[in-house]
Design an enzyme around this catalytic site. Structure first.
Site, PDB file in Angstrom:
ATOM      1  N   CYS A  74       1.033  -0.769  -0.413  1.00 53.99           N
ATOM      2  CA  CYS A  74       0.121   0.325  -0.129  1.00 53.99           C
ATOM      3  C   CYS A  74       0.912   1.436  -0.176  1.00 53.99           C
ATOM      4  O   CYS A  74       2.309   1.175   0.564  1.00 53.99           O
ATOM      5  CB  CYS A  74      -1.524  -0.226   1.157  1.00 53.99           C
ATOM      6  N   HIS A  75       0.353   2.454  -0.441  1.00 58.52           N
ATOM      7  CA  HIS A  75       0.993   3.916  -1.106  1.00 58.52           C
ATOM      8  C   HIS A  75       0.710   3.996   0.276  1.00 58.52           C
ATOM      9  O   HIS A  75      -0.634   4.436   0.937  1.00 58.52           O
ATOM     10  CB  HIS A  75       1.134   4.429  -1.926  1.00 58.52           C
ATOM     11  N   GLU A 110      -7.011   1.691   2.734  1.00 59.35           N
ATOM     12  CA  GLU A 110      -7.798   2.521   4.951  1.00 59.35           C
ATOM     13  C   GLU A 110      -8.510   2.508   5.292  1.00 59.35           C
ATOM     14  O   GLU A 110      -8.879   1.947   6.690  1.00 59.35           O
ATOM     15  CB  GLU A 110      -7.483   4.064   4.387  1.00 59.35           C
ATOM     16  N   ASP A 124     -11.541  -6.372  22.421  1.00 56.27           N
ATOM     17  CA  ASP A 124      -9.942  -6.139  23.180  1.00 56.27           C
ATOM     18  C   ASP A 124     -11.328  -5.659  24.311  1.00 56.27           C
ATOM     19  O   ASP A 124     -10.905  -5.401  25.645  1.00 56.27           O
ATOM     20  CB  ASP A 124      -9.920  -5.153  23.382  1.00 56.27           C
TER      21      ASP A 124
END
Length: 154
Positions: A74-75, A110, A124
């Protein structure tokens, strides 16, 4: 078929240098199924680790910014905006991540990373309650891109 990430010399990151900057937006969503008891504790802000949704928002935003560090090809992108929203149901929470940029490549990865990390953070934060039932009802599901926008001439 020509593979974009493979050459006769190995792996490469796709060259986007000749592409124009364009406004781009991606929206991804996903769900976490929880016990109704856990949902009520979240609503009442009684989870021992703290505010579940605020923590998940922060984690999701941070994950969006670090996507290129997590997914090898990924960029790195100049992120213009990240928004993490929640819809709380009786037995699940929906997470929606909207990411915007004006750049040469899209922001789907993203948005997906933001959703996944927000969902994992919720898990969590509530695992002390959910493990009472040996995680029998706990499940992350339905992660997908629901919108992609690309606008020339912004």
């Amino acid at each position: 078929m020509k593979l974009t990430h493979l050459t006769d010399k190995g792996i490469q990151m796709v060259d986007i240098s000749k592409k124009e900057d364009v406004f781009r937006e991606a929206v991804a969503e996903g769900y976490i199924k929880l016990m109704p008891k856990t949902i009520n504790l979240i609503k009442e802000n009684k989870i021992k680790k703290g505010n579940v949704l605020t923590t998940a928002q922060i984690a999701g935003i941070l994950a969006v910014k670090k996507t290129y560090e997590l997914i090898p090809l990924c960029h790195p992108l100049p992120i213009s905006s990240v928004n993490i929203d929640f819809e709380v149901f009786e037995d699940k929470i929906k997470v929606v991540c909207t990411v915007r940029t004006t750049y040469k490549t899209g922001v789907e990865m993203e948005a997906l990373t933001g959703v996944n990390v927000a969902l994992l953070t919720i898990w969590d934060m509530v695992k002390s309650v959910e493990k009472e039932n040996n995680y029998k009802e706990t499940e992350i599901f339905g992660v997908r891109v629901v919108k992609k926008v690309k606008k020339d001439g912004y």
